[in-house]
Design a protein around this motif. Structure first.
Motif, PDB file in Angstrom:
ATOM      1  N   ILE A 289      49.373  77.757 -26.149  1.00 18.71           N
ATOM      2  CA  ILE A 289      49.132  78.852 -25.204  1.00 18.71           C
ATOM      3  C   ILE A 289      50.343  79.773 -25.246  1.00 18.71           C
ATOM      4  O   ILE A 289      51.481  79.317 -25.196  1.00 18.71           O
ATOM      5  CB  ILE A 289      48.917  78.314 -23.780  1.00 18.71           C
ATOM      6  CG1 ILE A 289      47.612  77.526 -23.704  1.00 18.71           C
ATOM      7  CG2 ILE A 289      48.905  79.441 -22.758  1.00 18.71           C
ATOM      8  CD1 ILE A 289      47.350  76.885 -22.360  1.00 18.71           C
ATOM      9  N   THR A 290      50.100  81.069 -25.363  1.00 17.29           N
ATOM     10  CA  THR A 290      51.215  82.009 -25.514  1.00 17.29           C
ATOM     11  C   THR A 290      51.431  82.910 -24.305  1.00 17.29           C
ATOM     12  O   THR A 290      52.461  83.554 -24.202  1.00 17.29           O
ATOM     13  CB  THR A 290      50.999  82.901 -26.749  1.00 17.29           C
ATOM     14  OG1 THR A 290      49.755  83.620 -26.607  1.00 17.29           O
ATOM     15  CG2 THR A 290      50.922  82.064 -28.024  1.00 17.29           C
ATOM     16  N   ILE A 291      50.462  82.971 -23.405  1.00 15.12           N
ATOM     17  CA  ILE A 291      50.607  83.756 -22.174  1.00 15.12           C
ATOM     18  C   ILE A 291      50.183  82.873 -21.007  1.00 15.12           C
ATOM     19  O   ILE A 291      49.055  82.376 -20.979  1.00 15.12           O
ATOM     20  CB  ILE A 291      49.752  85.031 -22.200  1.00 15.12           C
ATOM     21  CG1 ILE A 291      50.170  85.938 -23.361  1.00 15.12           C
ATOM     22  CG2 ILE A 291      49.873  85.790 -20.875  1.00 15.12           C
ATOM     23  CD1 ILE A 291      49.324  87.197 -23.502  1.00 15.12           C
ATOM     24  N   GLY A 292      51.085  82.650 -20.064  1.00 21.55           N
ATOM     25  CA  GLY A 292      50.752  81.844 -18.896  1.00 21.55           C
ATOM     26  C   GLY A 292      51.251  80.423 -18.955  1.00 21.55           C
ATOM     27  O   GLY A 292      51.029  79.646 -18.027  1.00 21.55           O
ATOM     28  N   GLU A 293      51.982  80.079 -20.037  1.00 20.81           N
ATOM     29  CA  GLU A 293      52.475  78.704 -20.151  1.00 20.81           C
ATOM     30  C   GLU A 293      53.488  78.380 -19.059  1.00 20.81           C
ATOM     31  O   GLU A 293      53.555  77.240 -18.577  1.00 20.81           O
ATOM     32  CB  GLU A 293      53.076  78.454 -21.544  1.00 20.81           C
ATOM     33  CG  GLU A 293      54.400  79.140 -21.842  1.00 20.81           C
ATOM     34  CD  GLU A 293      54.306  80.617 -22.160  1.00 20.81           C
ATOM     35  OE1 GLU A 293      55.358  81.260 -22.262  1.00 20.81           O
ATOM     36  OE2 GLU A 293      53.179  81.135 -22.319  1.00 20.81           O
ATOM     37  N   ASP A 294      54.269  79.378 -18.634  1.00 24.53           N
ATOM     38  CA  ASP A 294      55.223  79.175 -17.541  1.00 24.53           C
ATOM     39  C   ASP A 294      54.503  78.742 -16.267  1.00 24.53           C
ATOM     40  O   ASP A 294      54.931  77.824 -15.560  1.00 24.53           O
ATOM     41  CB  ASP A 294      55.996  80.464 -17.248  1.00 24.53           C
ATOM     42  CG  ASP A 294      56.926  80.876 -18.362  1.00 24.53           C
ATOM     43  OD1 ASP A 294      56.713  80.443 -19.506  1.00 24.53           O
ATOM     44  OD2 ASP A 294      57.868  81.627 -18.093  1.00 24.53           O
ATOM     45  N   LEU A 295      53.409  79.438 -15.962  1.00 31.82           N
ATOM     46  CA  LEU A 295      52.637  79.155 -14.753  1.00 31.82           C
ATOM     47  C   LEU A 295      52.181  77.703 -14.716  1.00 31.82           C
ATOM     48  O   LEU A 295      52.360  77.010 -13.707  1.00 31.82           O
ATOM     49  CB  LEU A 295      51.423  80.090 -14.686  1.00 31.82           C
ATOM     50  CG  LEU A 295      50.345  79.748 -13.655  1.00 31.82           C
ATOM     51  CD1 LEU A 295      50.895  79.874 -12.246  1.00 31.82           C
ATOM     52  CD2 LEU A 295      49.125  80.643 -13.842  1.00 31.82           C
ATOM     53  N   LEU A 296      51.618  77.225 -15.814  1.00 33.42           N
ATOM     54  CA  LEU A 296      51.090  75.858 -15.821  1.00 33.42           C
ATOM     55  C   LEU A 296      52.212  74.831 -15.717  1.00 33.42           C
ATOM     56  O   LEU A 296      52.047  73.788 -15.068  1.00 33.42           O
ATOM     57  CB  LEU A 296      50.265  75.632 -17.090  1.00 33.42           C
ATOM     58  CG  LEU A 296      48.973  76.442 -17.168  1.00 33.42           C
ATOM     59  CD1 LEU A 296      48.214  76.123 -18.445  1.00 33.42           C
ATOM     60  CD2 LEU A 296      48.087  76.198 -15.956  1.00 33.42           C
ATOM     61  N   PHE A 297      53.351  75.111 -16.326  1.00 39.97           N
ATOM     62  CA  PHE A 297      54.505  74.224 -16.208  1.00 39.97           C
ATOM     63  C   PHE A 297      54.949  74.127 -14.747  1.00 39.97           C
ATOM     64  O   PHE A 297      55.171  73.033 -14.214  1.00 39.97           O
ATOM     65  CB  PHE A 297      55.643  74.749 -17.088  1.00 39.97           C
ATOM     66  CG  PHE A 297      56.923  73.970 -17.006  1.00 39.97           C
ATOM     67  CD1 PHE A 297      57.041  72.729 -17.625  1.00 39.97           C
ATOM     68  CD2 PHE A 297      58.020  74.481 -16.328  1.00 39.97           C
ATOM     69  CE1 PHE A 297      58.231  72.014 -17.565  1.00 39.97           C
ATOM     70  CE2 PHE A 297      59.209  73.772 -16.262  1.00 39.97           C
ATOM     71  CZ  PHE A 297      59.314  72.533 -16.885  1.00 39.97           C
TER      72      PHE A 297
ATOM     73  N   CYS B  46      44.786  80.205 -18.278  1.00 37.78           N
ATOM     74  CA  CYS B  46      45.853  79.605 -17.464  1.00 37.78           C
ATOM     75  C   CYS B  46      45.571  79.740 -15.980  1.00 37.78           C
ATOM     76  O   CYS B  46      45.794  78.794 -15.212  1.00 37.78           O
ATOM     77  CB  CYS B  46      47.196  80.235 -17.823  1.00 37.78           C
ATOM     78  SG  CYS B  46      47.844  79.671 -19.412  1.00 37.78           S
ATOM     79  N   TRP B  47      45.068  80.897 -15.545  1.00 37.58           N
ATOM     80  CA  TRP B  47      44.783  81.050 -14.119  1.00 37.58           C
ATOM     81  C   TRP B  47      43.595  80.204 -13.697  1.00 37.58           C
ATOM     82  O   TRP B  47      43.547  79.694 -12.567  1.00 37.58           O
ATOM     83  CB  TRP B  47      44.559  82.519 -13.765  1.00 37.58           C
ATOM     84  CG  TRP B  47      45.846  83.215 -13.451  1.00 37.58           C
ATOM     85  CD1 TRP B  47      46.464  84.193 -14.158  1.00 37.58           C
ATOM     86  CD2 TRP B  47      46.699  82.933 -12.328  1.00 37.58           C
ATOM     87  NE1 TRP B  47      47.646  84.557 -13.566  1.00 37.58           N
ATOM     88  CE2 TRP B  47      47.819  83.797 -12.434  1.00 37.58           C
ATOM     89  CE3 TRP B  47      46.640  82.050 -11.253  1.00 37.58           C
ATOM     90  CZ2 TRP B  47      48.861  83.790 -11.503  1.00 37.58           C
ATOM     91  CZ3 TRP B  47      47.680  82.039 -10.330  1.00 37.58           C
ATOM     92  CH2 TRP B  47      48.763  82.898 -10.454  1.00 37.58           C
ATOM     93  N   GLN B  48      42.633  80.003 -14.591  1.00 39.57           N
ATOM     94  CA  GLN B  48      41.527  79.106 -14.271  1.00 39.57           C
ATOM     95  C   GLN B  48      42.030  77.680 -14.090  1.00 39.57           C
ATOM     96  O   GLN B  48      41.639  76.988 -13.139  1.00 39.57           O
ATOM     97  CB  GLN B  48      40.467  79.167 -15.380  1.00 39.57           C
ATOM     98  CG  GLN B  48      39.664  80.465 -15.381  1.00 39.57           C
ATOM     99  CD  GLN B  48      38.739  80.599 -16.574  1.00 39.57           C
ATOM    100  OE1 GLN B  48      39.073  80.159 -17.683  1.00 39.57           O
ATOM    101  NE2 GLN B  48      37.585  81.204 -16.376  1.00 39.57           N
ATOM    102  N   ARG B  49      42.899  77.235 -14.984  1.00 39.15           N
ATOM    103  CA  ARG B  49      43.464  75.887 -14.864  1.00 39.15           C
ATOM    104  C   ARG B  49      44.331  75.766 -13.619  1.00 39.15           C
ATOM    105  O   ARG B  49      44.270  74.767 -12.901  1.00 39.15           O
ATOM    106  CB  ARG B  49      44.296  75.564 -16.109  1.00 39.15           C
ATOM    107  CG  ARG B  49      43.498  75.379 -17.374  1.00 39.15           C
ATOM    108  CD  ARG B  49      44.429  74.921 -18.493  1.00 39.15           C
ATOM    109  NE  ARG B  49      43.772  74.941 -19.789  1.00 39.15           N
ATOM    110  CZ  ARG B  49      44.378  74.630 -20.925  1.00 39.15           C
ATOM    111  NH1 ARG B  49      45.654  74.279 -20.919  1.00 39.15           N
ATOM    112  NH2 ARG B  49      43.719  74.667 -22.072  1.00 39.15           N
TER     113      ARG B  49
END
Length: 348
Positions: A198-206, A249-252
């Motif tokens: 994942i290249t956009i939103g990986e920070d969010l999930l972390f 990422c926002w869905q997850r």
């Protein structure tokens, strides 16, 4: 300063920037550092520059790997980190020389699991005016003030401590989804890693994955981190399939936040709706033929926006402008893309 801080810096084709970044890190007033440079298969002269820095400062170590993206680079850094605390710095950014000292003091004061400072957007002109290039290391009073390096105020109006619940509501779901400009307690991270691929939103999930292990979060209201606005970066480039990652990422994230704090999941859906329209806006910049070829991506944007809009509280919380655009997009997506293209590009 007995606790060691591991500074993890992913490096990919950063030969123009990495020395400025490292200069700011080695100048930190907090000296007990381990600086891990993770060369993610750079094809320019980045590795050679990093090797020269390793010779100049024994705290710096170079790790090299095949290209796998920023998440895999950060994960390798986490695997190799030996510090009690961890922070991430991007190779084209730089930090105020007291940033780590200030953040460490916040954690100690609040007994928190992480401390976050504000950031300032900087550009090529700011890079040319960096204090160490002008004065050989000596800062004038004006330069100190401009760089945000005045001594920290560790109590009162310049700092605050939030419960993790308030952090979710007022920071994470308010758009503060970056992993840089944060000092983490290494024990809190444990075996949690950035999602790869994942290249956009990986920070969010972390950051979302860390929530069950946090109680308090420190906030330092000072722009210690300098975020470089690179016009060659991903956010300024034309549409590519990886832009769909921000929707994924926002869905997850909504699913995970819904399990922990169901009362705030509507805010995640607001962000999901906005991400869907932003991604559709990138699609709109393509020609009609190119858009036809990306029809599946457009359909994903539409379905994600519908998913978010079904939450009445989320729809009510959208800014008025997004509601107007959203009504047009959900009912007439092709027209929306044509009008957006005409607005941004002139003609269809």
């Amino acid at each position: 300063m007995t606790d060691k801080i591991s500074v993890i810096i992913p490096v990919y084709n950063a030969e123009k920037y990495i020395s400025d970044c490292l200069e700011s890190v080695v100048r930190q007033t907090y000296k007990n550092l381990e600086i891990l440079l993770v060369d993610d298969g750079s094809k320019d002269g980045s590795a050679g520059i990093c090797q020269e820095w390793c010779k100049k400062d024994a705290r710096i170590r170079l790790l090299q790997k095949e290209n796998g993206g920023v998440s895999s680079a950060r994960n390798l850094g986490l695997q190799e980190a030996s510090g009690e605390y961890v922070t991430f710095v991007d190779a084209d950014d730089w930090i105020g020389e007291r940033m780590l000292e200030k953040l460490r003091a916040c954690i100690e004061r609040d007994k928190s699991e992480l401390a976050i400072c504000e950031f300032r957007e900087v550009n090529s002109g700011d890079r040319k005016r960096l204090a160490w290039k002008q004065s050989g290391g000596k800062l004038s009073d004006n330069e100190e003030a401009e760089q945000g390096r005045k001594p920290a105020i560790y109590g009162g109006e310049n700092t605050s401590a939030l419960s993790v619940k308030d952090y979710v509501e007022n920071c994470l779901l308010a758009g503060n989804t970056r992993c840089w400009s944060i000092l983490f307690d290494r024990k809190t991270i444990g075996d949690i890693r950035f999602p790869e691929g994942i290249t956009i939103g990986e920070d969010l999930l972390f950051l979302v994955d860390l929530l069950p292990y946090e109680k308090m979060v420190s906030i330092l209201k000072s722009g210690e981190y300098c975020y470089y606005i690179n016009e060659e970066g991903a956010m300024f480039s034309e549409f590519r399939p990886s832009y769909m990652d921000q929707i994924t990422c926002w869905q997850r994230a909504c699913g995970k936040i819904g399990q922990l704090y169901p009362e705030y999941v509507y805010k995640g859906r607001i962000a999901l709706f906005q991400a869907s329209l932003l991604t559709a806006g990138k699609l709109a910049l393509l020609t009609r033929q190119e858009r036809k070829e990306k029809a599946a991506c457009l359909e994903n944007c539409i379905q994600a926006a519908k998913e978010a809009a079904r939450d009445r509280k989320a729809w009510k919380g959208l800014p008025a402008g997004y509601k107007v655009k959203g009504i047009l997009f959900l009912n007439f997506p092709s027209l929306y893309l044509d009008l957006y293209h005409m607005w941004k590009c002139g003609g269809i």
